[in-house]
Design a protein around this motif. Sequence first.
Motif, short mmCIF file in Angstrom:
data_model
loop_
_atom_site.label_atom_id
_atom_site.label_comp_id
_atom_site.label_asym_id
_atom_site.label_seq_id
_atom_site.Cartn_x
_atom_site.Cartn_y
_atom_site.Cartn_z
N GLY A 166 0.78 -1.23 0.00
CA GLY A 166 0.00 0.00 0.00
C GLY A 166 0.81 1.27 0.00
N LEU A 167 2.13 1.21 -0.06
CA LEU A 167 2.95 2.42 -0.06
C LEU A 167 2.92 3.07 -1.44
N PRO A 168 3.02 4.39 -1.53
CA PRO A 168 3.13 5.05 -2.84
C PRO A 168 4.50 4.79 -3.46
N VAL A 169 4.61 5.13 -4.73
CA VAL A 169 5.83 4.81 -5.47
C VAL A 169 7.03 5.55 -4.89
N THR A 170 6.86 6.84 -4.56
CA THR A 170 7.98 7.61 -4.04
C THR A 170 8.49 7.05 -2.71
N GLU A 171 7.58 6.59 -1.85
CA GLU A 171 8.00 6.00 -0.58
C GLU A 171 8.75 4.69 -0.79
N THR A 172 8.30 3.89 -1.73
CA THR A 172 9.00 2.63 -2.00
C THR A 172 10.38 2.89 -2.61
N LEU A 173 10.51 3.93 -3.41
CA LEU A 173 11.84 4.29 -3.92
C LEU A 173 12.78 4.66 -2.78
N ALA A 174 12.26 5.37 -1.77
CA ALA A 174 13.08 5.72 -0.61
C ALA A 174 13.47 4.48 0.18
N VAL A 175 12.58 3.50 0.27
CA VAL A 175 12.89 2.25 0.97
C VAL A 175 14.01 1.51 0.25
N VAL A 176 13.93 1.45 -1.09
CA VAL A 176 14.99 0.80 -1.86
C VAL A 176 16.32 1.52 -1.66
N ALA A 177 16.30 2.84 -1.61
CA ALA A 177 17.52 3.62 -1.43
C ALA A 177 18.20 3.32 -0.11
N THR A 178 17.43 3.02 0.91
CA THR A 178 18.02 2.77 2.24
C THR A 178 18.33 1.30 2.50
N GLU A 179 17.62 0.39 1.84
CA GLU A 179 17.77 -1.03 2.16
C GLU A 179 18.74 -1.77 1.24
N ILE A 180 18.89 -1.33 0.00
CA ILE A 180 19.76 -2.03 -0.95
C ILE A 180 21.13 -1.37 -0.94
N ALA A 225 6.88 4.37 -17.51
CA ALA A 225 6.27 5.33 -18.42
C ALA A 225 5.06 4.73 -19.13
N ILE A 226 5.19 3.48 -19.59
CA ILE A 226 4.07 2.83 -20.28
C ILE A 226 2.93 2.55 -19.32
N GLN A 227 3.25 2.17 -18.08
CA GLN A 227 2.19 1.89 -17.11
C GLN A 227 1.40 3.15 -16.79
N ARG A 228 2.06 4.30 -16.76
CA ARG A 228 1.34 5.54 -16.49
C ARG A 228 0.42 5.91 -17.66
N GLU A 229 0.78 5.51 -18.88
CA GLU A 229 -0.06 5.83 -20.03
C GLU A 229 -1.20 4.84 -20.20
N THR A 230 -0.93 3.56 -19.99
CA THR A 230 -1.94 2.52 -20.25
C THR A 230 -2.67 2.07 -18.99
N GLY A 231 -2.12 2.33 -17.80
CA GLY A 231 -2.74 1.87 -16.57
C GLY A 231 -2.43 0.41 -16.30
N GLY A 232 -3.03 -0.14 -15.26
CA GLY A 232 -2.81 -1.53 -14.90
C GLY A 232 -2.15 -1.66 -13.54
N ASN A 233 -1.85 -2.91 -13.20
CA ASN A 233 -1.26 -3.22 -11.91
C ASN A 233 0.25 -3.02 -12.00
N LEU A 234 0.76 -1.97 -11.36
CA LEU A 234 2.19 -1.66 -11.43
C LEU A 234 3.02 -2.72 -10.72
N ALA A 235 2.54 -3.23 -9.60
CA ALA A 235 3.29 -4.24 -8.86
C ALA A 235 3.47 -5.50 -9.70
N GLU A 236 2.42 -5.93 -10.39
CA GLU A 236 2.52 -7.12 -11.22
C GLU A 236 3.46 -6.87 -12.41
N THR A 237 3.40 -5.68 -12.98
CA THR A 237 4.29 -5.36 -14.11
C THR A 237 5.74 -5.37 -13.68
N LEU A 238 6.03 -4.76 -12.52
CA LEU A 238 7.41 -4.74 -12.04
C LEU A 238 7.88 -6.13 -11.64
N SER A 239 6.97 -6.95 -11.13
CA SER A 239 7.34 -8.33 -10.79
C SER A 239 7.74 -9.10 -12.04
#
Length: 323
Positions: A166-180, A225-239
Amino acid sequence: MDIFQLLLLSGGVMALMVVGYVLVTGKSASKESHRRLQAVRYRHSESTDTKVESQLKKAIAARKPKAHKVAGSGSRLEALEMRLDRTGKKWTLSQYLYASLGLALTVAVIVYLRSGAFLLSLGVGLVVGAGLPHMVVKFFINKRTNTFITKFPDGIELLVRGLRSGLPVTETLAVVATEIPGPVGEEFKGIVERIKIGRTMEDSLQETADRLGIPEFNFFCITLAIQRETGGNLAETLSNLSDVLRKRAQMKLKIRAMSSESKASAYIVGSLPFIVFIMIWWINPSYLGGFFTDDRLIVAGLGGMVWMSIGGFIMAKMVSFEI
């Protein structure tokens, strides 16, 4: 025929060979017709998958750098600064230039004291001073790139878990920056910092993609970029993207293992004549001294180096595979 005329003749032969290679390896008519048919299919098709594939190809083509520059740079010096930045070593352009100049002068003086040939010393110094720092920078770029590619799927998986929680994209980017750890965390930290000062996420990602020049990260930016134009499940696409990147890495390792014997043979065959020449020259300089004074031997040596370079280039092409 003096040495200058022989060098001009050798340069003309090399230029003809290069032109012939470019003409032989140019785009064929069948490939061009196939490309035009594909473009027509993308333009007039009503399929969503075809449109997405068309957008992906256009986005990749738009991100390709010019032949003499790095993507995102405006000049050769700026491109060199970006290459130094990719190493992660905090090297400056002035340090690189001073190191190249000092190395060139040192090698030129050593060769001149050993051989007494001024032009040869100057040529060897320029080649070593310009080539060795470039190779060192390329080595550190490849090392950091390989580390980034290895850890990047883990960062995407962490991003997927954050989105599914349930986190927004910007928050998850910050988590990746600190954990990886390593380059992945450093690059995502830079993306988050640029977003915090008011840059859009697309611009921040594109700036990082231009500086890194890594296809895997370009796939990540294109996917968002494509997900923002076409929509859909971003988590599934990134997986799915993470799974593709892992399979891509496995294919690279498989190809490296299959071509390792050919690469080892190419390295041995290509380096053995130079190693033997240097060893004999170091033990008995008078035995090979004619290669530095006699015009005919100089031309023969240059011709041998040219043909060895052509052989090394052909062997490199034979063991190089695109994924």
